[in-house]
Write a protein that holds these residues in place. Structure first.
Motif, PDB file in Angstrom:
ATOM      1  N   GLU A  60     -72.057 -26.023  -9.952  1.00  0.00           N
ATOM      2  CA  GLU A  60     -72.059 -25.247  -8.714  1.00  0.00           C
ATOM      3  C   GLU A  60     -73.364 -24.469  -8.521  1.00  0.00           C
ATOM      4  O   GLU A  60     -73.508 -23.732  -7.546  1.00  0.00           O
ATOM      5  CB  GLU A  60     -70.885 -24.262  -8.699  1.00  0.00           C
ATOM      6  CG  GLU A  60     -69.512 -24.924  -8.654  1.00  0.00           C
ATOM      7  CD  GLU A  60     -69.234 -25.604  -7.319  1.00  0.00           C
ATOM      8  OE1 GLU A  60     -69.409 -24.938  -6.281  1.00  0.00           O
ATOM      9  OE2 GLU A  60     -68.864 -26.783  -7.323  1.00  0.00           O
ATOM     10  N   GLY A  61     -74.267 -24.561  -9.494  1.00  0.00           N
ATOM     11  CA  GLY A  61     -75.561 -23.906  -9.346  1.00  0.00           C
ATOM     12  C   GLY A  61     -75.575 -22.419  -9.665  1.00  0.00           C
ATOM     13  O   GLY A  61     -76.330 -21.648  -9.061  1.00  0.00           O
ATOM     14  N   ALA A  62     -74.758 -22.009 -10.644  1.00  0.00           N
ATOM     15  CA  ALA A  62     -74.840 -20.615 -11.107  1.00  0.00           C
ATOM     16  C   ALA A  62     -76.007 -20.484 -12.085  1.00  0.00           C
ATOM     17  O   ALA A  62     -76.464 -21.466 -12.668  1.00  0.00           O
ATOM     18  CB  ALA A  62     -73.535 -20.224 -11.793  1.00  0.00           C
ATOM     19  N   LYS A  63     -76.496 -19.248 -12.239  1.00  0.00           N
ATOM     20  CA  LYS A  63     -77.493 -18.939 -13.273  1.00  0.00           C
ATOM     21  C   LYS A  63     -76.721 -18.252 -14.390  1.00  0.00           C
ATOM     22  O   LYS A  63     -76.185 -17.159 -14.200  1.00  0.00           O
ATOM     23  CB  LYS A  63     -78.557 -18.009 -12.691  1.00  0.00           C
ATOM     24  CG  LYS A  63     -79.216 -18.586 -11.447  1.00  0.00           C
ATOM     25  CD  LYS A  63     -80.051 -17.525 -10.749  1.00  0.00           C
ATOM     26  CE  LYS A  63     -80.779 -18.148  -9.551  1.00  0.00           C
ATOM     27  NZ  LYS A  63     -81.586 -17.127  -8.839  1.00  0.00           N
ATOM     28  N   ILE A  64     -76.677 -18.901 -15.556  1.00  0.00           N
ATOM     29  CA  ILE A  64     -75.635 -18.525 -16.532  1.00  0.00           C
ATOM     30  C   ILE A  64     -76.191 -17.782 -17.742  1.00  0.00           C
ATOM     31  O   ILE A  64     -77.060 -18.284 -18.461  1.00  0.00           O
ATOM     32  CB  ILE A  64     -74.895 -19.791 -17.005  1.00  0.00           C
ATOM     33  CG1 ILE A  64     -74.383 -20.583 -15.782  1.00  0.00           C
ATOM     34  CG2 ILE A  64     -73.741 -19.435 -17.930  1.00  0.00           C
ATOM     35  CD1 ILE A  64     -74.189 -22.056 -16.048  1.00  0.00           C
ATOM     36  N   VAL A  65     -75.649 -16.591 -17.963  1.00  0.00           N
ATOM     37  CA  VAL A  65     -75.920 -15.845 -19.193  1.00  0.00           C
ATOM     38  C   VAL A  65     -74.634 -15.899 -20.007  1.00  0.00           C
ATOM     39  O   VAL A  65     -73.615 -15.342 -19.603  1.00  0.00           O
ATOM     40  CB  VAL A  65     -76.278 -14.369 -18.896  1.00  0.00           C
ATOM     41  CG1 VAL A  65     -76.558 -13.634 -20.200  1.00  0.00           C
ATOM     42  CG2 VAL A  65     -77.456 -14.285 -17.940  1.00  0.00           C
ATOM     43  N   CYS A  66     -74.693 -16.596 -21.132  1.00  0.00           N
ATOM     44  CA  CYS A  66     -73.494 -16.861 -21.914  1.00  0.00           C
ATOM     45  C   CYS A  66     -73.539 -15.986 -23.165  1.00  0.00           C
ATOM     46  O   CYS A  66     -74.616 -15.761 -23.726  1.00  0.00           O
ATOM     47  CB  CYS A  66     -73.533 -18.348 -22.262  1.00  0.00           C
ATOM     48  SG  CYS A  66     -72.037 -19.008 -22.904  1.00  0.00           S
ATOM     49  N   ALA A  67     -72.400 -15.453 -23.593  1.00  0.00           N
ATOM     50  CA  ALA A  67     -72.398 -14.569 -24.763  1.00  0.00           C
ATOM     51  C   ALA A  67     -71.098 -14.690 -25.531  1.00  0.00           C
ATOM     52  O   ALA A  67     -70.038 -14.943 -24.964  1.00  0.00           O
ATOM     53  CB  ALA A  67     -72.605 -13.120 -24.315  1.00  0.00           C
ATOM     54  N   SER A  68     -71.208 -14.493 -26.851  1.00  0.00           N
ATOM     55  CA  SER A  68     -70.044 -14.593 -27.730  1.00  0.00           C
ATOM     56  C   SER A  68     -70.251 -13.728 -28.968  1.00  0.00           C
ATOM     57  O   SER A  68     -71.358 -13.291 -29.258  1.00  0.00           O
ATOM     58  CB  SER A  68     -69.852 -16.040 -28.178  1.00  0.00           C
ATOM     59  OG  SER A  68     -68.808 -16.156 -29.121  1.00  0.00           O
ATOM     60  N   HIS A  69     -69.171 -13.529 -29.707  1.00  0.00           N
ATOM     61  CA  HIS A  69     -69.330 -12.960 -31.053  1.00  0.00           C
ATOM     62  C   HIS A  69     -69.132 -14.101 -32.045  1.00  0.00           C
ATOM     63  O   HIS A  69     -68.679 -15.196 -31.679  1.00  0.00           O
ATOM     64  CB  HIS A  69     -68.304 -11.850 -31.289  1.00  0.00           C
ATOM     65  CG  HIS A  69     -66.906 -12.354 -31.449  1.00  0.00           C
ATOM     66  ND1 HIS A  69     -66.144 -12.776 -30.380  1.00  0.00           N
ATOM     67  CD2 HIS A  69     -66.141 -12.543 -32.549  1.00  0.00           C
ATOM     68  CE1 HIS A  69     -64.970 -13.177 -30.808  1.00  0.00           C
ATOM     69  NE2 HIS A  69     -64.941 -13.061 -32.121  1.00  0.00           N
ATOM     70  N   LEU A  70     -69.469 -13.849 -33.294  1.00  0.00           N
ATOM     71  CA  LEU A  70     -69.204 -14.807 -34.362  1.00  0.00           C
ATOM     72  C   LEU A  70     -68.975 -14.017 -35.648  1.00  0.00           C
ATOM     73  O   LEU A  70     -69.859 -13.281 -36.096  1.00  0.00           O
ATOM     74  CB  LEU A  70     -70.380 -15.777 -34.534  1.00  0.00           C
ATOM     75  CG  LEU A  70     -70.287 -16.767 -35.705  1.00  0.00           C
ATOM     76  CD1 LEU A  70     -69.131 -17.740 -35.546  1.00  0.00           C
ATOM     77  CD2 LEU A  70     -71.579 -17.574 -35.842  1.00  0.00           C
ATOM     78  N   GLY A  71     -67.787 -14.137 -36.217  1.00  0.00           N
ATOM     79  CA  GLY A  71     -67.467 -13.445 -37.465  1.00  0.00           C
ATOM     80  C   GLY A  71     -67.462 -11.940 -37.301  1.00  0.00           C
ATOM     81  O   GLY A  71     -67.287 -11.417 -36.199  1.00  0.00           O
ATOM     82  N   ARG A  72     -67.672 -11.253 -38.418  1.00  0.00           N
ATOM     83  CA  ARG A  72     -67.613  -9.790 -38.406  1.00  0.00           C
ATOM     84  C   ARG A  72     -68.857  -9.170 -39.025  1.00  0.00           C
ATOM     85  O   ARG A  72     -68.817  -8.604 -40.121  1.00  0.00           O
ATOM     86  CB  ARG A  72     -66.376  -9.316 -39.180  1.00  0.00           C
ATOM     87  CG  ARG A  72     -65.096  -9.704 -38.509  1.00  0.00           C
ATOM     88  CD  ARG A  72     -63.894  -9.375 -39.357  1.00  0.00           C
ATOM     89  NE  ARG A  72     -62.713  -9.856 -38.650  1.00  0.00           N
ATOM     90  CZ  ARG A  72     -61.662  -9.107 -38.347  1.00  0.00           C
ATOM     91  NH1 ARG A  72     -61.617  -7.850 -38.713  1.00  0.00           N
ATOM     92  NH2 ARG A  72     -60.642  -9.617 -37.694  1.00  0.00           N
ATOM     93  N   PRO A  73     -69.979  -9.236 -38.309  1.00  0.00           N
ATOM     94  CA  PRO A  73     -71.216  -8.681 -38.885  1.00  0.00           C
ATOM     95  C   PRO A  73     -71.248  -7.149 -38.870  1.00  0.00           C
ATOM     96  O   PRO A  73     -72.149  -6.549 -39.463  1.00  0.00           O
ATOM     97  CB  PRO A  73     -72.312  -9.261 -37.994  1.00  0.00           C
ATOM     98  CG  PRO A  73     -71.642  -9.602 -36.712  1.00  0.00           C
ATOM     99  CD  PRO A  73     -70.213  -9.909 -37.025  1.00  0.00           C
ATOM    100  N   LYS A  74     -70.287  -6.531 -38.220  1.00  0.00           N
ATOM    101  CA  LYS A  74     -70.151  -5.065 -38.234  1.00  0.00           C
ATOM    102  C   LYS A  74     -71.399  -4.321 -37.789  1.00  0.00           C
ATOM    103  O   LYS A  74     -71.842  -3.361 -38.424  1.00  0.00           O
ATOM    104  CB  LYS A  74     -69.722  -4.593 -39.619  1.00  0.00           C
ATOM    105  CG  LYS A  74     -68.419  -5.246 -40.048  1.00  0.00           C
ATOM    106  CD  LYS A  74     -67.711  -4.481 -41.127  1.00  0.00           C
ATOM    107  CE  LYS A  74     -66.286  -4.965 -41.268  1.00  0.00           C
ATOM    108  NZ  LYS A  74     -65.853  -5.167 -42.628  1.00  0.00           N
ATOM    109  N   GLY A  75     -71.999  -4.773 -36.705  1.00  0.00           N
ATOM    110  CA  GLY A  75     -73.120  -4.045 -36.130  1.00  0.00           C
ATOM    111  C   GLY A  75     -74.456  -4.321 -36.799  1.00  0.00           C
ATOM    112  O   GLY A  75     -75.449  -3.668 -36.492  1.00  0.00           O
ATOM    113  N   GLU A  76     -74.475  -5.264 -37.740  1.00  0.00           N
ATOM    114  CA  GLU A  76     -75.741  -5.567 -38.411  1.00  0.00           C
ATOM    115  C   GLU A  76     -76.166  -7.007 -38.154  1.00  0.00           C
ATOM    116  O   GLU A  76     -75.324  -7.873 -37.928  1.00  0.00           O
ATOM    117  CB  GLU A  76     -75.586  -5.366 -39.917  1.00  0.00           C
ATOM    118  CG  GLU A  76     -75.696  -3.911 -40.312  1.00  0.00           C
ATOM    119  CD  GLU A  76     -75.367  -3.725 -41.778  1.00  0.00           C
ATOM    120  OE1 GLU A  76     -75.922  -4.475 -42.605  1.00  0.00           O
ATOM    121  OE2 GLU A  76     -74.543  -2.838 -42.062  1.00  0.00           O
TER     122      GLU A  76
END
Ligand code: ADP
Ligand code: MG
Length: 396
Positions: A51-67
């Motif tokens: 559809e022609g969106a400009k996509i910023v994709c984001a996720s977490h992975l595991g538990r790095p606890k802010g580091e």
């Protein structure tokens, strides 16, 4: 206000923040061992690209606890995602900052940037408004497709929705809401719930909520033994959560009052320990589990009984294996129930990490109507709890 979904909005030329759940298992070489979650996000991603969106994709992975933990970088995910989409996905290893801002402003229609693991930033799990503001910067539309993280009030799940012009559910999230919603609100008349797994304490909120909705609840797995103990049966050294015996008694009483058919195993596969080579013993109906033995799977009579109960169901919801299915000697109960669920003409929903693994192991995943992508999130949903990630889509 009603919750918006992807089909309600026009995304062409818009900058879209897409929160996905790319929390995939990695081996010690950072190779992805199961890319189900990446594949599950493709319908939404392909729609946005098309559809022609400009996509910023984001996720977490595991538990790095802010580091910043290099082993938990989303780098391997970017590579797999690019392959699956057959398109380059831009990745700089950053979450926020001038580099990301300028990339965002230069994005072309159909292009995708993937941010680095959101939980490298300490603000993510704290629902930090400052981080949410940076993520929301220059974003026109927020799409949540991360069902597996919706039970968390995190910055990219909850706070961000207050800071964007439009927030909506992606296809994956919408599908989860539709199916799990069927299991918790106005289910059909012949509704059968199968519960099992390791800990009865994990599943009490689910049983309590579904006692008001289901006609039948079939119980297996280790959790059955706390119930059997509550009924004064001899369960040998099976796993019992003593603190929950009284709760199980309450549930048994309520089931009777509400005329819900709550069934417990009538025979068992037992052994003295949980090991592949251990000698097993079939504990027949009416016989007791010896003191030194644990019930580790439901027996054949229980399998038959449960299969009969499943036969006329219109809706089946299954969470939790019937036994220690990881070990062949204790896998038959789970495998047979998986096949029975798959062959049923009912709408079938399976949730829970191990249950989903069991359905794949039995080779019947294709025949299940809906396999939930969320472990903890699907349990909370089935327990009738409000999930922050879903609630905040309705408010905006
Ligand atoms: P899910 O991930 O599908 O929600 P759980 O995590 O609650 O399921 O439970 C899965 C675990 O329960 C499996 O590792 C399995 O070995 C264990 N389990 C099932 N039955 C028994 C049993 N009778 N005794 C001990 N462990 C059991
Ligand atoms: Mg589990």
């Amino acid at each position: 206000m009603k919750r918006k979904s992807l089909n309600d909005i026009t995304v062409k030329g818009k900058r879209v923040f897409l929160r996905v759940d790319f929390n995939v298992p990695l081996d010690d070489q950072q190779e992805i061992t199961d890319d189900t979650r990446i594949k599950a996000s493709l319908p939404t991603l392909r729609h946005l690209m098309g559809e022609g969106a400009k996509i910023v994709c984001a996720s977490h992975l595991g538990r790095p606890k802010g580091e910043e933990i290099p082993e938990l970088s989303l780098k391997p995910v970017v590579e797999r995602l690019s392959e699956l989409l057959d398109q380059e996905v831009i990745f700089t290893g950053e979450i926020t900052g001038p580099g990301i801002d300028s990339l965002k402003s230069q994005l072309k229609e159909g292009q995708i940037i993937l941010l680095e693991n959101l939980r490298f930033h300490p603000g993510e799990t704290k629902n930090d408004p400052q981080l949410a503001r940076e993520l929301a910067k220059d974003i026109d539309i927020y799409i949540n497709d991360a069902f597996g993280a919706c039970h968390r009030a995190h910055a990219s799940i909850q706070k961000i929705t207050e800071l964007v012009p439009v927030a909506a559910a992606g296809y994956l999230l919408q599908k989860e809401i539709d199916f799990l919603g069927m299991a918790t609100e106005n289910p059909p008349q012949n509704y059968c719930v199968i519960l099992g797994g390791a800990k009865v304490s994990d599943k009490i909120p689910v049983i309590t909520n579904l006692l008001d909705k289901a006609q039948k609840i079939l119980i297996g797995g280790a959790m059955a033994y706390t119930f059997l103990k509550a009924k004064n049966e001899n369960v040998g050294s099976s796993r019992v959560e003593t603190d929950f015996i009284a709760t199980c008694n309450d549930i048994l009483k309520k089931a009777e009052e509400k005329q819900v058919k709550l069934l417990l195993p009538i025979d068992h596969v037992a052994a003295i320990k949980i090991e592949p080579e251990v000698t097993i013993r079939m504990i027949k109906k009416g016989k007791e589990i010896p003191g030194n033995m644990m019930g580790l799977d439901i027996g054949f009579d229980t399998i038959d009984l449960y299969k009969k109960e499943l036969a006329d169901a219109e809706l089946i919801v299954w969470n939790g294996p019937m036994g220690v299915f990881e070990i062949e000697n204790f896998a038959a109960g789970t495998e047979e129930i998986a096949k029975a669920v798959a062959e049923s003409s009912a709408t079938t929903i399976v949730g829970g990490g191990d249950s989903v693994a069991a359905v794949h192991k039995a080779g019947v995943a294709e025949k299940i109507t809906h396999i939930s992508t969320g472990g903890g999130a699907s349990l909370e949903f089935l327990a009738g709890e409000k999930l922050p990630g879903i609630e905040s889509l309705s408010e905006s």
